[in-house]
Write a protein that holds these residues in place. Sequence first.
Motif, PDB file in Angstrom:
ATOM      1  N   ARG A   1       0.854  -1.192   0.000  1.00  0.00           N
ATOM      2  CA  ARG A   1       0.000   0.000   0.000  1.00  0.00           C
ATOM      3  C   ARG A   1       0.885   1.236   0.000  1.00  0.00           C
ATOM      4  O   ARG A   1       2.099   1.145   0.180  1.00  0.00           O
ATOM      5  CB  ARG A   1      -0.931   0.010   1.215  1.00  0.00           C
ATOM      6  CG  ARG A   1      -0.212   0.091   2.547  1.00  0.00           C
ATOM      7  CD  ARG A   1      -1.165  -0.011   3.741  1.00  0.00           C
ATOM      8  NE  ARG A   1      -0.442   0.069   4.983  1.00  0.00           N
ATOM      9  CZ  ARG A   1      -0.163   1.198   5.623  1.00  0.00           C
ATOM     10  NH1 ARG A   1      -0.565   2.352   5.126  1.00  0.00           N
ATOM     11  NH2 ARG A   1       0.504   1.183   6.761  1.00  0.00           N
TER      12      ARG A   1
ATOM     13  N   LYS B   1      -2.137  11.130  -3.560  1.00  0.00           N
ATOM     14  CA  LYS B   1      -2.174   9.728  -3.160  1.00  0.00           C
ATOM     15  C   LYS B   1      -3.095   8.931  -4.080  1.00  0.00           C
ATOM     16  O   LYS B   1      -2.748   7.829  -4.515  1.00  0.00           O
ATOM     17  CB  LYS B   1      -2.617   9.596  -1.700  1.00  0.00           C
ATOM     18  CG  LYS B   1      -2.602   8.161  -1.208  1.00  0.00           C
ATOM     19  CD  LYS B   1      -2.946   8.086   0.267  1.00  0.00           C
ATOM     20  CE  LYS B   1      -2.990   6.633   0.701  1.00  0.00           C
ATOM     21  NZ  LYS B   1      -4.221   6.301   1.370  1.00  0.00           N
TER      22      LYS B   1
ATOM     23  N   GLU C   1      -2.002   5.809  -6.407  1.00  0.00           N
ATOM     24  CA  GLU C   1      -2.689   4.516  -6.304  1.00  0.00           C
ATOM     25  C   GLU C   1      -3.230   4.072  -7.663  1.00  0.00           C
ATOM     26  O   GLU C   1      -3.135   2.891  -8.009  1.00  0.00           O
ATOM     27  CB  GLU C   1      -3.819   4.597  -5.280  1.00  0.00           C
ATOM     28  CG  GLU C   1      -3.310   4.677  -3.858  1.00  0.00           C
ATOM     29  CD  GLU C   1      -4.389   4.952  -2.833  1.00  0.00           C
ATOM     30  OE1 GLU C   1      -4.196   4.533  -1.675  1.00  0.00           O
ATOM     31  OE2 GLU C   1      -5.415   5.600  -3.163  1.00  0.00           O
TER      32      GLU C   1
ATOM     33  N   HIS D   1      -2.021   0.645  -9.762  1.00  0.00           N
ATOM     34  CA  HIS D   1      -3.059  -0.393  -9.796  1.00  0.00           C
ATOM     35  C   HIS D   1      -2.506  -1.673 -10.441  1.00  0.00           C
ATOM     36  O   HIS D   1      -1.942  -1.642 -11.533  1.00  0.00           O
ATOM     37  CB  HIS D   1      -4.291   0.092 -10.570  1.00  0.00           C
ATOM     38  CG  HIS D   1      -5.382  -0.921 -10.606  1.00  0.00           C
ATOM     39  ND1 HIS D   1      -6.177  -1.188  -9.515  1.00  0.00           N
ATOM     40  CD2 HIS D   1      -5.777  -1.770 -11.587  1.00  0.00           C
ATOM     41  CE1 HIS D   1      -7.024  -2.141  -9.829  1.00  0.00           C
ATOM     42  NE2 HIS D   1      -6.802  -2.517 -11.080  1.00  0.00           N
TER      43      HIS D   1
ATOM     44  N   PRO E   1       0.413  -6.069  -4.200  1.00  0.00           N
ATOM     45  CA  PRO E   1       1.661  -6.035  -3.434  1.00  0.00           C
ATOM     46  C   PRO E   1       2.864  -6.463  -4.268  1.00  0.00           C
ATOM     47  O   PRO E   1       2.741  -7.250  -5.200  1.00  0.00           O
ATOM     48  CB  PRO E   1       1.408  -7.031  -2.303  1.00  0.00           C
ATOM     49  CG  PRO E   1       0.450  -8.021  -2.883  1.00  0.00           C
ATOM     50  CD  PRO E   1      -0.414  -7.229  -3.850  1.00  0.00           C
TER      51      PRO E   1
END
Length: 175
Positions: free
Chosen positions: A72, A134, A138, A142, A146
């Motif tokens: 994350r 942020k 993100e 995508h 992880p």
Amino acid sequence: MDTAITLFLADQAPELAKAHDELYPERIDEHIPLSLTLIYPFAPSDELDDDYLKMARDFFASRHPLSFDIARVAQWPDGGAVYGVPEPEGQLRATMRALWELFPEFPPYRRPGSDPPPHASLTLDGGDHPETLKERVELRLHGLLPAHFEMGEASLMEEYEPDRMRVTHTFPFGG
């Protein structure tokens, strides 16, 4: 000129490294790939001697390799830079704190008494629209997280001219 001891992540996650370069293009000219800094600054290059190198080599030889995921992202307060959060962080944080204890003359980011979390910087700052940074990061990441990392060595980077770094030594983990 500054030095730093860091973990290079780029080779183990090439697509994440590509995203890092797009999100943080200033790092390309600085020769700093996707990485996670363990201690910065370390000994200034004009003070870096065999004693410092031996202490660092012995330190890493006495420690187990590091294993973690970046699953994350987070953003520094007040619209600051976005970074990848390593999880679990315990072993990594313990390594960083032990380095800072071994070399107290080089407090993290020149802030005595600070305890910054382990992080892999993904942007320089919040830019013109920090409130959405942020979310934009993100979106770019995508499907890339992880990302898993198995770290068997740390690298010493040395500034060879202002804002330009190169690797001068590597320190294998032992354990």
